[in-house]
Enzyme design. Structure first.
Site, short mmCIF file in Angstrom:
data_model
loop_
_atom_site.label_atom_id
_atom_site.label_comp_id
_atom_site.label_asym_id
_atom_site.label_seq_id
_atom_site.Cartn_x
_atom_site.Cartn_y
_atom_site.Cartn_z
N HIS A 72 57.25 -9.19 5.07
CA HIS A 72 56.60 -7.80 4.53
C HIS A 72 57.48 -7.40 3.54
CE1 HIS A 72 59.65 -5.11 6.54
NE2 HIS A 72 59.81 -6.09 7.43
N ASP A 74 57.99 -4.42 2.32
CA ASP A 74 58.70 -2.85 2.04
C ASP A 74 59.98 -2.84 3.11
OD1 ASP A 74 57.18 -3.48 4.61
OD2 ASP A 74 57.31 -1.18 4.92
N GLU A 141 55.00 -2.32 6.60
CA GLU A 141 55.28 -2.71 8.15
C GLU A 141 56.11 -1.93 8.92
OE1 GLU A 141 57.76 -4.65 11.28
OE2 GLU A 141 58.52 -3.73 9.23
N ASP A 165 60.88 -12.46 10.03
CA ASP A 165 61.43 -11.24 10.12
C ASP A 165 62.30 -11.05 11.33
OD1 ASP A 165 61.44 -8.42 9.60
OD2 ASP A 165 59.48 -7.90 10.21
#
Length: 481
Positions: A72, A74, A141, A165
């Site tokens: 992700h 962000d 996210e 992640d």
């Protein structure tokens, strides 16, 4: 001379671009320009804001299903109180120190900038052997999982996925919980008080914690404890009149503090104090050594308007009976909480009581069962209950060729076994598993500590090792037919 760029070069570039959740235009433009410069196929999903960049398979890997690289774009924007940093405009100031990378009084953004950097390095390097790659960079996210939720699965054809992640080297995540929020409202009817004193009953000093990761830690829920004591008082002193009740601050946090105001005759004060003191002794004995608690009673400014008795009884009954804590433990993964619920917030609003509840489960059918229980109890207690935003579970996959290959490659690469882990919290993997039937997923990453805080730091040699491992894993996928 052929140009080379490492994942670390890409991470440093990413750190110059403000990318707090909801402020992702800059990083989106960066990704689109990267794809254009490399002549790679790109897709931007306008509704979700996701960016997908595709790279063809290298020679000999054309027959293998594409591999989805998922991260992700962000980051969480947190800083120390004294920091002047502006997350809307300022780059992250990186500091290398003692084998770690951290930022100057802000979050580092390794969550999940390191996943984005890994993907970009893999897309950039033409010397790596791999199946076709589909790198997807999702939006928001950290706040809403908007990118994963609105994903158009037809944009992807891969059946294997590496979620980049995770934050612990050598630990592969293989399952995560789904969640569903519940919002209950109980309309209030007020009457004039028949008592002469208003008391405030306070529960405080509990540890609290994350309603997923800490739900099996033995930590007490302040809202549930307060309801337990109010129920005892109402039984012993039935003339007790409820004025208000409030506790907790977030649906996904175990509440540490709660308080209620109620009216009673001054002549009952001695009995009240004795009940609170006895309850405190009992609960402290129950909770040791996992938690601590303070219970105390004080007089408050007199309130002449109180809830009618039926309101009082319905509120206390609901709070005492609503499920809270661990519901079931996994039968497949030892020690994993399979389903749970957290009574996160109780609040007295102008003409109603609000109940805000967060439920989690790694098995969708158990989440449905929790929902049925909540709705049934709400009906009995005259609470208007609505289900709010939810996210799907990523259920453990008993047959996983990707997991098997990842384990074997790790053992060969590092001469030791990796650890498999399932978490009782939400990951974007749940949306991918739901939208792409049969997809085979693992989640991995390097050591990153104190994420979502200004103390966030990444272990540099761990990041090197895990990138090299991902390269090796992609190469070993030649075995897949």
């Amino acid at each position: 001379m052929k140009q080379t760029k490492t994942y670390y070069d890409f991470f440093k570039e990413l750190s110059t671009i403000p990318r707090a959740s909801g402020n992702e235009q800059g990083i989106q433009n960066y990704l689109l320009n990267f794809a254009k410069e490399r002549n790679l196929q790109v897709c931007k999903e306008d509704e979700s804001g996701n960016i997908i960049i595709k790279k063809p398979a290298t020679k000999g890997y054309e027959h293998i299903s594409p591999v989805i690289l998922q991260s992700h774009m962000d980051m969480v924007a947190e800083k120390s109180p004294e920091s002047p940093h502006n997350f809307d405009t300022d780059p992250i100031e990186l500091i290398e120190e003692g084998g770690f990378l951290h930022a100057n009084q802000t979050t580092l953004g390794a969550d999940n900038g390191i996943g984005v950097a890994y993907s970009l390095a893999l897309l950039f390097d033409d010397t790596i052997e791999h199946p076709a790659l589909e790198a997807i960079f999702t939006t928001e996210e950290e706040t809403t999982m908007k990118g994963a939720e609105l994903l158009k699965s037809e944009s992807l054809s891969g059946t294997y996925m590496l979620n980049l992640d995770s934050e612990e080297e050598g630990v592969f995540c293989v399952s995560s919980a789904g969640g569903l929020d519940f919002i209950g409202k109980l309309p209030l009817r007020y009457v004039t008080s028949m008592q002469d004193t208003t008391y405030k009953l306070v529960v405080s000093d509990l540890k609290g914690g994350h309603s997923g990761m800490n739900i099996n830690s033995g930590r007490e829920n302040a809202n549930k404890l307060l309801a337990r004591l109010l129920n005892r008082i109402a039984k012993a002193l039935p003339d007790m009149e409820l004025v208000s009740i409030d506790g907790g601050s977030k649906m996904n946090a175990i509440p540490r503090d709660a308080h209620a105001r109620f009216n009673l005759s001054k002549k009952d004060e001695s009995t009240l104090h004795k009940m609170v003191e006895l309850m405190q002794t009992e609960v402290r004995n129950e909770l040791q050594p996992t938690d601590k608690v303070s219970l105390y009673l004080e007089t408050s400014d007199f309130v002449s308007e109180v809830m009618e008795k039926q309101n009082r009884d319905d509120i206390i009954s609901f709070l005492v009976l609503v499920p809270n804590g661990v519901n079931t433990m996994s039968k497949n993964i030892h020690g994993l909480v399979e389903s749970s619920q957290n009574l996160g917030i109780v609040t007295t609003e102008e003409n109603e009581i609000g109940f805000y509840i967060s439920a989690r489960s790694s098995v969708d059918s158990l989440l449905e069962l929790i929902c049925e229980r909540n709705l049934t109890l709400s009906k009995l207690c005259k609470v208007d209950m609505l289900t709010g935003r939810g996210y799907p579970a990523w259920e453990y996959k008993a047959d996983s060729p990707l997991r098997d290959l990842a384990i074997e490659t790790y053992k060969t690469f590092f001469n030791k076994e990796p650890k498999l882990e399932a978490i009782h919290a939400g990951l974007e993997c749940g949306y991918f598993a739901k939208k792409i039937p049969g997809i085979d997923i693992i989640s991995l990453g390097p050591n990153i500590y104190d994420v979502h805080s200004p103390k966030e730091k990444m272990q540099l040699d761990s990041a090197d090792r895990m990138y090299d491992y991902v390269v090796a894993l992609l190469k070993e996928m030649i075995r897949f037919s």
